[in-house]
Design a protein around this motif. Structure first.
Motif, mmCIF file in Angstrom:
data_model
loop_
_atom_site.group_PDB
_atom_site.id
_atom_site.type_symbol
_atom_site.label_atom_id
_atom_site.label_comp_id
_atom_site.label_asym_id
_atom_site.label_seq_id
_atom_site.Cartn_x
_atom_site.Cartn_y
_atom_site.Cartn_z
ATOM 1 N N GLU A 118 47.247 22.830 37.934
ATOM 2 C CA GLU A 118 46.105 23.644 38.356
ATOM 3 C C GLU A 118 46.536 25.024 38.842
ATOM 4 N N GLY A 119 47.707 25.097 39.497
ATOM 5 C CA GLY A 119 48.187 26.386 39.987
ATOM 6 C C GLY A 119 48.427 27.367 38.853
ATOM 7 N N ARG A 120 49.050 26.891 37.782
ATOM 8 C CA ARG A 120 49.278 27.756 36.610
ATOM 9 C C ARG A 120 47.951 28.154 35.977
ATOM 10 N N MET A 121 47.029 27.211 35.917
ATOM 11 C CA MET A 121 45.721 27.509 35.324
ATOM 12 C C MET A 121 45.007 28.602 36.127
ATOM 13 N N ARG A 122 45.100 28.518 37.444
ATOM 14 C CA ARG A 122 44.456 29.543 38.290
ATOM 15 C C ARG A 122 45.092 30.921 38.062
ATOM 16 N N GLU A 123 46.420 30.948 37.956
ATOM 17 C CA GLU A 123 47.118 32.218 37.715
ATOM 18 C C GLU A 123 46.713 32.827 36.373
ATOM 19 N N ILE A 124 46.637 32.004 35.348
ATOM 20 C CA ILE A 124 46.253 32.516 34.035
ATOM 21 C C ILE A 124 44.801 32.980 34.048
ATOM 22 N N ALA A 125 43.914 32.216 34.674
ATOM 23 C CA ALA A 125 42.513 32.625 34.777
ATOM 24 C C ALA A 125 42.405 33.969 35.493
ATOM 25 N N ASN A 127 44.704 36.316 35.650
ATOM 26 C CA ASN A 127 45.291 37.396 34.862
ATOM 27 C C ASN A 127 44.526 37.738 33.596
ATOM 28 N N ILE A 128 43.860 36.756 32.982
ATOM 29 C CA ILE A 128 43.079 37.084 31.785
ATOM 30 C C ILE A 128 41.617 37.347 32.120
ATOM 31 N N GLY A 129 41.223 37.053 33.359
ATOM 32 C CA GLY A 129 39.868 37.350 33.792
ATOM 33 C C GLY A 129 38.814 36.463 33.149
ATOM 34 N N ARG A 130 39.202 35.224 32.855
ATOM 35 C CA ARG A 130 38.268 34.325 32.194
ATOM 36 C C ARG A 130 38.528 32.906 32.681
ATOM 37 N N ASP A 132 38.688 28.705 32.444
ATOM 38 C CA ASP A 132 39.226 27.790 31.440
ATOM 39 C C ASP A 132 38.072 27.206 30.619
ATOM 40 N N ASN A 133 38.414 26.470 29.580
ATOM 41 C CA ASN A 133 37.397 25.931 28.677
ATOM 42 C C ASN A 133 36.422 24.985 29.364
ATOM 43 N N SER A 134 36.864 24.271 30.380
ATOM 44 C CA SER A 134 35.982 23.332 31.074
ATOM 45 C C SER A 134 35.094 24.029 32.102
ATOM 46 N N GLY A 135 35.455 25.245 32.489
ATOM 47 C CA GLY A 135 34.689 25.977 33.498
ATOM 48 C C GLY A 135 35.043 25.591 34.912
ATOM 49 N N CYS A 136 36.029 24.714 35.075
ATOM 50 C CA CYS A 136 36.429 24.275 36.422
ATOM 51 C C CYS A 136 37.284 25.312 37.143
ATOM 52 N N ILE A 137 38.094 26.042 36.391
ATOM 53 C CA ILE A 137 38.967 27.058 36.974
ATOM 54 C C ILE A 137 38.390 28.416 36.605
ATOM 55 N N THR A 138 38.000 29.188 37.605
ATOM 56 C CA THR A 138 37.405 30.492 37.346
ATOM 57 C C THR A 138 38.223 31.581 38.018
ATOM 58 N N PRO A 139 38.226 32.775 37.427
ATOM 59 C CA PRO A 139 38.956 33.877 38.066
ATOM 60 C C PRO A 139 38.228 34.338 39.313
ATOM 61 N N PRO A 140 38.932 35.000 40.211
ATOM 62 C CA PRO A 140 38.298 35.508 41.432
ATOM 63 C C PRO A 140 37.180 36.491 41.090
ATOM 64 N N LYS A 141 36.181 36.539 41.928
ATOM 65 C CA LYS A 141 35.028 37.418 41.695
ATOM 66 C C LYS A 141 35.219 38.811 42.284
ATOM 67 N N ASN A 142 36.281 39.024 43.040
ATOM 68 C CA ASN A 142 36.464 40.335 43.671
ATOM 69 C C ASN A 142 36.973 41.365 42.667
#
Length: 189
Positions: A118-125, A127-130, A132-142
């Motif tokens: 999950e930590g890697r998924m959060r970092e990628i989300a 950095n790419i600003g999107r 994940d496919n499931s919608g569980c991991i989202t990039p920060p809104k700030n």
């Protein structure tokens, strides 16, 4: 110690075998690349030896081995990040495990284990600003990432000589701003 340096250079940048059909362009290109690699590595080891201070004495073999292990660790981390991206962020469907396994020389189960943190998924989300496919991991809104990208673009523009203002917190007045007003001159100006 100099013989060890010489040996390390020759071990890591080996001369190509002469082809049975004779020396062709590819042979000389590989020979040239090995020669350049030897020159670069010799310079690197000499500089590292000169910069080394203290006890124990400089050991070129351990120095280069440590460097290569660090490089391998960085490559392994990048590979894992690409697995996470390929399995959780590529749309419309993620890459199949079998395709990634064939490309990486790993097993499908090894990829599955490498691509699920999950930590890697959060970092990628982030950095790419999107998400994940499931919608569980989202990039920060700030807007922090956008502001960082803007500041980096300004910095690159200044470095390239494109003029414009210097990025916030940089330039020749940044240190003065951080430390307070400039000291007064003797003339009272």
């Amino acid at each position: 110690m100099d013989s060890i340096i010489s040996d390390i250079i020759r071990v890591l940048h080996q001369w190509p075998d002469e082809p049975e059909t004779g020396k062709d362009f590819t042979f000389f290109e590989r020979l040239h690349q090995a020669s350049q690699g030897r020159t670069r590595l010799e310079q690197e080891l000499i500089e590292a030896k000169e910069a080394h201070e203290g006890v124990p004495p400089f050991d070129p073999l351990l120095y280069k081995l440590t460097q290569l292990v660090r490089a391998r660790e960085q490559l392994d981390e990048q590979i894992r990040d690409l697995f996470v991206y390929a399995r959780h962020f590529v749309r419309p469907r993620p890459y199949p495990l079998a395709v990634l396994a064939k490309a990486s020389g790993m097993s499908a189960s090894g990829i599955r284990l490498s691509s699920g943190t999950e930590g890697r998924m959060r970092e990628i989300a982030r950095n790419i600003g999107r998400s994940d496919n499931s919608g569980c991991i989202t990039p920060p809104k700030n807007r922090a990432m956008e502001e960082l990208a803007d500041a980096l673009a300004e910095y690159r523009n200044v470095r390239a000589g494109g003029g414009g203002r210097e990025p916030r917190g940089t330039g020749r007045n940044a240190a003065r701003k951080a430390s307070g007003p400039p000291p007064r001159s003797r003339e009272g100006f």
